[in-house]
Every structure is written in C-alpha cells, then in structure tokens.
Scaffold this motif. Structure first.
Motif: not given
Length: 125
Positions: A35, A68, A115, A21, A92-94, A70, A5, A112, A79, A33
């Motif tokens: 977030w 969101i 990460w 990401c 914040y994590y994807c 891509h 990220e 998921y 994001l 995917l």
C-alpha cells in the motif's frame, strides 16, 4: 491484472478505516503487495508491504496503527488503519507483483508493475 481499491472516505482523527484491494482476475498469484499513499504536493510513499514469505514491512509513521493482510484466496488485500491522524490524509494505492517465487515486500514503488487507481482518505482533526 487489475487492482481495485475501496474503503476510503472521511474520518475523524482517532478513527479507523479498512481499505480493500481486490484483484479482478480469474486466477492470480500475487507474490507481493504493498500500500502506498500520496498527498498533494508530496511524493508517493510506501506505507505497508506484504512479502512472498508472509513477512510485513511498515513505514515508521504507521507502525502499531496500520496492518496489512489478505484473505485466504490472496485475491483481496486489506489495510486496517487505526488511530488515524490528519497527516494520514492522502490517496491510497495498492500495488502488486505477480507470478514470481520470491519478492521482498519493498516500500519503494519501482518494483511493482500493477497499480490500482487509488482511494481517498481524509482525516479531519
């Protein structure tokens, strides 16, 4: 599969940030995917998800403000966060699901397996 990220940082209330990401693999088929974010003392919260059919899901608190998306290769996800509020402050994590024909784009973390390490967003009032 590694996810990296970027794009976090400090921002004033009402401002915008775009988180990225990037999947650091040669060829990856990312099926879904999402977030997530986590503030100190809080559980990890799903913010936005992109399903294998292209549909999107958002948690209520960010609807109309976050988007969101891509790129064409589906190896970089974004994001876009607009009208940021102090309560958006979090790491914040994807997270991704790879190599399946269908996934629903859940806002729960359990589905998921992959990460990133996260990027910090700090919104000041």
């Amino acid at each position: 599969v590694q996810l990296v990220e970027s794009g976090g940082g400090p921002v004033q209330s009402g401002g915008s940030l775009r988180l990225s990401c990037a999947a650091s693999v040669h060829i990856v088929h990312i099926s879904c995917l999402a977030w997530f974010r986590q503030a100190p003392g809080n559980e990890r919260e799903g913010v936005a998800a992109l399903a294998s059919d292209g549909s999107t899901t958002y948690t209520d608190s960010v609807k109309g403000r976050f988007t969101i998306s891509h790129d064409d290769t589906k190896t970089t996800f974004y994001l876009q966060m607009n009208d940021l509020k102090p309560e958006d402050t979090a790491r914040y994590y994807c997270a991704a699901i790879v190599g399946v024909d269908y996934c629903s784009g859940s806002l729960w973390p359990r589905p998921y397996p992959y990460w990133g390490q996260g990027t910090q967003v700090n919104v000041s009032s």
